[in-house]
Design a protein around this motif. Structure first.
Motif, PDB file in Angstrom:
ATOM      1  N   GLY A  47       0.742  -1.104   0.040  1.00 39.89           N
ATOM      2  CA  GLY A  47       0.111   0.136   0.062  1.00 39.89           C
ATOM      3  C   GLY A  47       0.856   1.299  -0.011  1.00 39.89           C
ATOM      4  N   PRO A  48       1.811   1.451   1.060  1.00 42.76           N
ATOM      5  CA  PRO A  48       2.391   2.949   0.950  1.00 42.76           C
ATOM      6  C   PRO A  48       3.494   2.755  -0.594  1.00 42.76           C
ATOM      7  CG  PRO A  48       2.741   1.595   2.958  1.00 42.76           C
ATOM      8  CD  PRO A  48       2.179   0.770   2.079  1.00 42.76           C
ATOM      9  N   LEU A  49       3.998   1.539  -0.753  1.00 43.72           N
ATOM     10  CA  LEU A  49       4.862   1.775  -2.122  1.00 43.72           C
ATOM     11  C   LEU A  49       3.609   2.210  -3.110  1.00 43.72           C
ATOM     12  CD1 LEU A  49       6.943  -1.542  -2.005  1.00 43.72           C
ATOM     13  CD2 LEU A  49       7.687   0.844  -1.510  1.00 43.72           C
ATOM     14  N   LEU A  71      -5.252  12.089 -13.160  1.00 43.84           N
ATOM     15  CA  LEU A  71      -6.088  11.048 -12.878  1.00 43.84           C
ATOM     16  C   LEU A  71      -5.208   9.883 -12.793  1.00 43.84           C
ATOM     17  CD1 LEU A  71      -8.918   9.763 -12.356  1.00 43.84           C
ATOM     18  CD2 LEU A  71      -9.256   9.402 -14.787  1.00 43.84           C
ATOM     19  N   PRO A  72      -4.206   9.473 -13.540  1.00 41.92           N
ATOM     20  CA  PRO A  72      -3.276   8.191 -13.309  1.00 41.92           C
ATOM     21  C   PRO A  72      -2.756   8.324 -12.200  1.00 41.92           C
ATOM     22  CG  PRO A  72      -3.060   8.948 -15.534  1.00 41.92           C
ATOM     23  CD  PRO A  72      -3.913  10.044 -14.755  1.00 41.92           C
ATOM     24  N   ALA A  73      -2.212   9.317 -11.545  1.00 39.56           N
ATOM     25  CA  ALA A  73      -1.590   9.641 -10.319  1.00 39.56           C
ATOM     26  C   ALA A  73      -2.481   9.220  -9.232  1.00 39.56           C
ATOM     27  CB  ALA A  73      -0.873  11.003 -10.150  1.00 39.56           C
ATOM     28  N   LEU A  74      -3.731   9.854  -9.150  1.00 47.35           N
ATOM     29  CA  LEU A  74      -4.829   9.680  -8.251  1.00 47.35           C
ATOM     30  C   LEU A  74      -5.012   8.354  -7.940  1.00 47.35           C
ATOM     31  CD1 LEU A  74      -6.668  13.046  -8.392  1.00 47.35           C
ATOM     32  CD2 LEU A  74      -4.876  12.531  -6.897  1.00 47.35           C
ATOM     33  N   LEU A  75      -5.387   7.631  -9.172  1.00 49.00           N
ATOM     34  CA  LEU A  75      -5.757   6.101  -9.264  1.00 49.00           C
ATOM     35  C   LEU A  75      -4.694   5.358  -8.475  1.00 49.00           C
ATOM     36  CD1 LEU A  75      -7.357   5.857 -12.843  1.00 49.00           C
ATOM     37  CD2 LEU A  75      -8.539   6.243 -10.531  1.00 49.00           C
ATOM     38  N   VAL A  76      -3.528   5.396  -8.633  1.00 49.55           N
ATOM     39  CA  VAL A  76      -2.556   4.671  -8.178  1.00 49.55           C
ATOM     40  C   VAL A  76      -2.552   5.105  -6.652  1.00 49.55           C
ATOM     41  CG1 VAL A  76      -0.080   4.129  -8.134  1.00 49.55           C
ATOM     42  CG2 VAL A  76      -1.071   4.250 -10.214  1.00 49.55           C
ATOM     43  N   LEU A  77      -2.543   6.338  -6.549  1.00 45.87           N
ATOM     44  CA  LEU A  77      -2.704   6.622  -4.911  1.00 45.87           C
ATOM     45  C   LEU A  77      -3.840   6.060  -4.364  1.00 45.87           C
ATOM     46  CD1 LEU A  77      -1.636   8.594  -2.572  1.00 45.87           C
ATOM     47  CD2 LEU A  77      -2.924  10.360  -3.300  1.00 45.87           C
ATOM     48  N   GLY A  78      -4.960   6.332  -4.938  1.00 47.91           N
ATOM     49  CA  GLY A  78      -6.022   5.800  -4.378  1.00 47.91           C
ATOM     50  C   GLY A  78      -6.061   4.117  -4.155  1.00 47.91           C
ATOM     51  N   LEU A  79      -5.528   3.624  -4.886  1.00 54.83           N
ATOM     52  CA  LEU A  79      -5.313   1.893  -4.797  1.00 54.83           C
ATOM     53  C   LEU A  79      -4.467   1.650  -3.745  1.00 54.83           C
ATOM     54  CD1 LEU A  79      -4.981   0.818  -8.584  1.00 54.83           C
ATOM     55  CD2 LEU A  79      -7.051   0.571  -6.874  1.00 54.83           C
ATOM     56  N   GLY A  80      -3.425   2.337  -3.387  1.00 54.36           N
ATOM     57  CA  GLY A  80      -2.455   2.385  -2.327  1.00 54.36           C
ATOM     58  C   GLY A  80      -3.268   2.326  -0.879  1.00 54.36           C
ATOM     59  N   MET A  81      -4.153   3.637  -0.942  1.00 54.33           N
ATOM     60  CA  MET A  81      -4.678   3.853   0.238  1.00 54.33           C
ATOM     61  C   MET A  81      -5.759   2.797   0.371  1.00 54.33           C
ATOM     62  SD  MET A  81      -5.180   8.008  -0.405  1.00 54.33           S
ATOM     63  CE  MET A  81      -6.372   8.388   0.987  1.00 54.33           C
ATOM     64  N   VAL A  82      -6.363   2.243  -0.571  1.00 55.13           N
ATOM     65  CA  VAL A  82      -7.354   1.230  -0.336  1.00 55.13           C
ATOM     66  C   VAL A  82      -6.845  -0.083   0.399  1.00 55.13           C
ATOM     67  CG1 VAL A  82      -8.614  -0.564  -1.444  1.00 55.13           C
ATOM     68  CG2 VAL A  82      -9.270   1.924  -2.121  1.00 55.13           C
ATOM     69  N   ALA A  83      -5.379  -0.230  -0.271  1.00 56.03           N
ATOM     70  CA  ALA A  83      -4.761  -1.573   0.240  1.00 56.03           C
ATOM     71  C   ALA A  83      -4.310  -1.247   1.862  1.00 56.03           C
ATOM     72  CB  ALA A  83      -3.672  -1.461  -0.480  1.00 56.03           C
ATOM     73  N   LEU A  84      -3.866  -0.087   2.240  1.00 56.20           N
ATOM     74  CA  LEU A  84      -3.471  -0.105   3.681  1.00 56.20           C
ATOM     75  C   LEU A  84      -4.146   0.399   4.602  1.00 56.20           C
ATOM     76  CD1 LEU A  84      -2.554   2.852   4.766  1.00 56.20           C
ATOM     77  CD2 LEU A  84      -1.082   2.777   2.519  1.00 56.20           C
ATOM     78  N   GLY A  89       7.915   3.758   5.738  1.00 65.04           N
ATOM     79  CA  GLY A  89       6.919   3.250   6.088  1.00 65.04           C
ATOM     80  C   GLY A  89       6.733   1.840   5.606  1.00 65.04           C
ATOM     81  N   ALA A  90       6.841   1.680   4.471  1.00 63.29           N
ATOM     82  CA  ALA A  90       6.740   0.163   3.776  1.00 63.29           C
ATOM     83  C   ALA A  90       7.702  -0.665   4.265  1.00 63.29           C
ATOM     84  CB  ALA A  90       6.750   0.175   2.298  1.00 63.29           C
ATOM     85  N   VAL A  91       8.864  -0.009   4.298  1.00 67.35           N
ATOM     86  CA  VAL A  91      10.031  -1.105   4.809  1.00 67.35           C
ATOM     87  C   VAL A  91       9.828  -1.326   6.384  1.00 67.35           C
ATOM     88  CG1 VAL A  91      12.716  -1.037   5.690  1.00 67.35           C
ATOM     89  CG2 VAL A  91      11.843  -0.084   3.407  1.00 67.35           C
ATOM     90  N   VAL A  92       9.432  -0.419   7.283  1.00 64.62           N
ATOM     91  CA  VAL A  92       8.969  -0.771   8.637  1.00 64.62           C
ATOM     92  C   VAL A  92       7.956  -1.830   8.763  1.00 64.62           C
ATOM     93  CG1 VAL A  92       8.040   0.070  10.750  1.00 64.62           C
ATOM     94  CG2 VAL A  92       9.702   1.241   9.484  1.00 64.62           C
ATOM     95  N   ALA A  93       6.961  -1.795   8.104  1.00 63.89           N
ATOM     96  CA  ALA A  93       5.923  -2.820   7.851  1.00 63.89           C
ATOM     97  C   ALA A  93       6.507  -4.026   7.390  1.00 63.89           C
ATOM     98  CB  ALA A  93       4.689  -2.181   7.053  1.00 63.89           C
ATOM     99  N   PHE A  94       7.419  -4.062   6.420  1.00 58.31           N
ATOM    100  CA  PHE A  94       7.701  -5.528   6.051  1.00 58.31           C
ATOM    101  C   PHE A  94       8.571  -5.943   6.962  1.00 58.31           C
ATOM    102  CE2 PHE A  94      10.747  -8.228   3.785  1.00 58.31           C
ATOM    103  CZ  PHE A  94       9.864  -9.029   3.018  1.00 58.31           C
ATOM    104  N   ALA A  95       9.340  -5.289   7.723  1.00 60.89           N
ATOM    105  CA  ALA A  95      10.354  -5.997   8.841  1.00 60.89           C
ATOM    106  C   ALA A  95       9.783  -6.211  10.076  1.00 60.89           C
ATOM    107  CB  ALA A  95      11.347  -4.829   8.869  1.00 60.89           C
TER     108      ALA A  95
END
Length: 488
Positions: free
Chosen positions: A335-337, A360-373, A447-453
């Motif tokens: 999600g953060p990535l 729009l492409p930037a916001l769609l990718v951002l939105g998908l990341g927010m959905v995931a996390l 944040g992604a690295v912290v989550a993974f670790a």
């Protein structure tokens, strides 16, 4: 024992009351950013004033939200909720009538106090009023209506700014309060927790708010330099140290530090700090970028950001279910990535940016990341502590997210070398924006690295959140009664 049925007339009135009250604070968090350029032009204000317009509210809200919830437990949730609604409306009126920047900033700080009183109470009233078998559906409806409000907010804010003016962004709260208060007094039963007899941790709340305010001031004014900035930074650090000392020594602290003995809870809150710092900085600067550089109107800029909210409304519940199946580690890493990639895609947004191909492409990718996390993050926070402390954990996580956002709004212009008059120049602001987005993306990668670790699957049978649809971007949702635990 709560005995109100959701299908009853009283149940519908209770739901309306809580939706109206929470919508006031939710709308405020989504519409004010859209109005910032207009506020700056009308009040002849520099960038620091725009930062304080956002952060004065966040300082008092983040510092006092836990205390506000405990006041409701002690003195009555309906009573404190109504006081919060009235307080918020009066402060909003003062914002709308503010003759200069100083009055506006003070009024925004007062708004935050009202928000700290009403925000915990809206969901707590549902938990305290409805029968247990109706509660989950009531929370779902409350969350869904709140999501609709979050989606409408930027559109409504832009329309008001372009139409009657930015002051109506704040004045809109007054009729909402005039409708909410009499309904609450007539139809919502009073509730509280008579078992709570401890002292209020007023000193802890004041020290926390003071630390945030002083550090924020030092960051915003750092480019100007001087003794005042140094003293503010030192004072902020000292207040933070004193806050930790007080919370460690008190028998009934606002934020019991032993809750951080859970490694998972601590790790997820570090991820929260990274994620919501990036969100706070991004949404503060992106609306300005669209208006100052790309030439969008306030309405167009507000509407432009809707895809992130719509995606969260549509898919957050499914993301939560997926997180329960595969565990939170992958969603909190991926999600953060994805969010970082979306923010880097915003570097394509410049002068005369085309919405479909650039924004729009930037916001769609951002939105998908927010959905995931977002949903897995909330579920993991609740599952990392005992059930009896789930509300406390949620409240701390919510306050941490708000604090991260306000520090980001204060620090990002400094890191990006954004001068006090930068937002008046398309060329200067565009250059600073391009320096700022990699900072936001970098924090998300951390944040992604912290989550993974550090993040692992919770034990089977851990508490699941009842609130499954999330649309707000300023903070994760509060869970149930956020003051459960040693808060009063």
């Amino acid at each position: 024992m709560p005995d109100v049925r959701l299908a009853s007339s009283q149940g519908r009135w209770i739901l309306l009351t809580t939706v109206l009250g929470s919508s006031m604070a939710l709308l405020d968090s989504t519409v004010v950013n859209v109005a910032l350029p207009a506020i700056g032009r009308d009040l002849d204000a520099d960038l620091a004033v725009l930062q304080w317009t956002v952060n004065a509210y966040m300082v008092t809200l983040a510092g006092l939200i836990l205390l506000g919830g405990s006041l409701g437990d002690r003195y009555g949730r309906r009573k404190i909720f109504v006081i919060g609604v009235v307080w918020f409306a009066v402060a909003s009126l003062l914002c709308g009538l503010a003759p200069d920047a100083g009055v506006l900033i003070v009024a925004r700080a007062l708004q935050g106090v009202g928000g700290a009183l009403l925000t915990p109470g809206s969901l707590a009233l549902i938990q305290a009023s409805f029968r247990p078998d109706d509660r989950a559906r009531a929370v779902g409806l409350w969350s869904g209506f709140g999501g609709i409000g979050a989606a409408v907010g930027p559109f409504l804010g832009g329309w008001l700014v372009d139409g009657p003016g930015w002051r109506w962004v704040f004045l809109l709260n007054v009729p909402l309060a005039l409708l909410c208060v009499p309904v609450a007094l007539r139809h919502v039963p009073e509730s509280g927790d008579g078992r709570k007899h401890g002292r209020f941790d007023v000193l802890g709340a004041l020290l926390g708010a003071a630390a945030l305010a002083l550090v924020t001031y030092a960051l915003i004014e750092a480019q100007a330099g001087g003794v005042t900035v140094v003293l503010s930074a030192v004072g902020g650090v000292a207040a933070g140290v004193a806050f930790v000392y007080v919370e460690r020594r008190r028998a009934d602290p606002m934020m019991p530090l032993d809750i951080f003995s859970s490694r998972q809870f601590t790790a997820v809150n570090v991820v929260t700090l990274c994620v919501y710092a990036a969100f706070g900085g991004f949404f503060f600067l992106s609306v300005l970028q669209l208006q100052v550089v790309s030439g969008y109107s306030a309405l167009e800029a507000g509407t432009a950001l809707l895809p992130t909210t719509v995606l969260m409304l549509l898919f957050s519940a499914r993301a939560g279910e997926l997180g329960e199946k595969i565990g939170p580690r992958i969603p909190l890493t991926v999600g953060p990535l994805l969010c970082a990639a979306g923010m880097l895609l915003m570097l394509r947004v410049g002068e005369d940016a085309d919405y479909v191909t650039d924004v729009l492409p930037a916001l769609l990718v951002l939105g998908l990341g927010m959905v995931a996390l977002v949903a897995p993050l909330t579920a993991t926070v609740l599952a990392s502590v005992d059930v009896a402390r789930a509300g406390l954990a949620s409240g701390i996580n919510n306050a941490a997210a708000r604090a991260a956002g306000l520090v980001a709004v204060a620090a990002l212009p400094l890191l990006a070398d954004m001068g006090p008059e930068a937002y008046r120049s398309a060329e200067a602001f565009d250059a600073a924006f391009r320096r700022a987005m990699p900072w936001c993306a970098g924090v998300l990668v951390v944040g992604a690295v912290v989550a993974f670790a550090t993040v692992r699957r919770p034990d089977p049978g851990c508490r699941r959140p009842e609130c499954r649809r999330f649309a707000a971007v300023s903070s994760p949702p509060l869970e149930g009664e956020p003051t459960r635990g040693r808060l009063s």
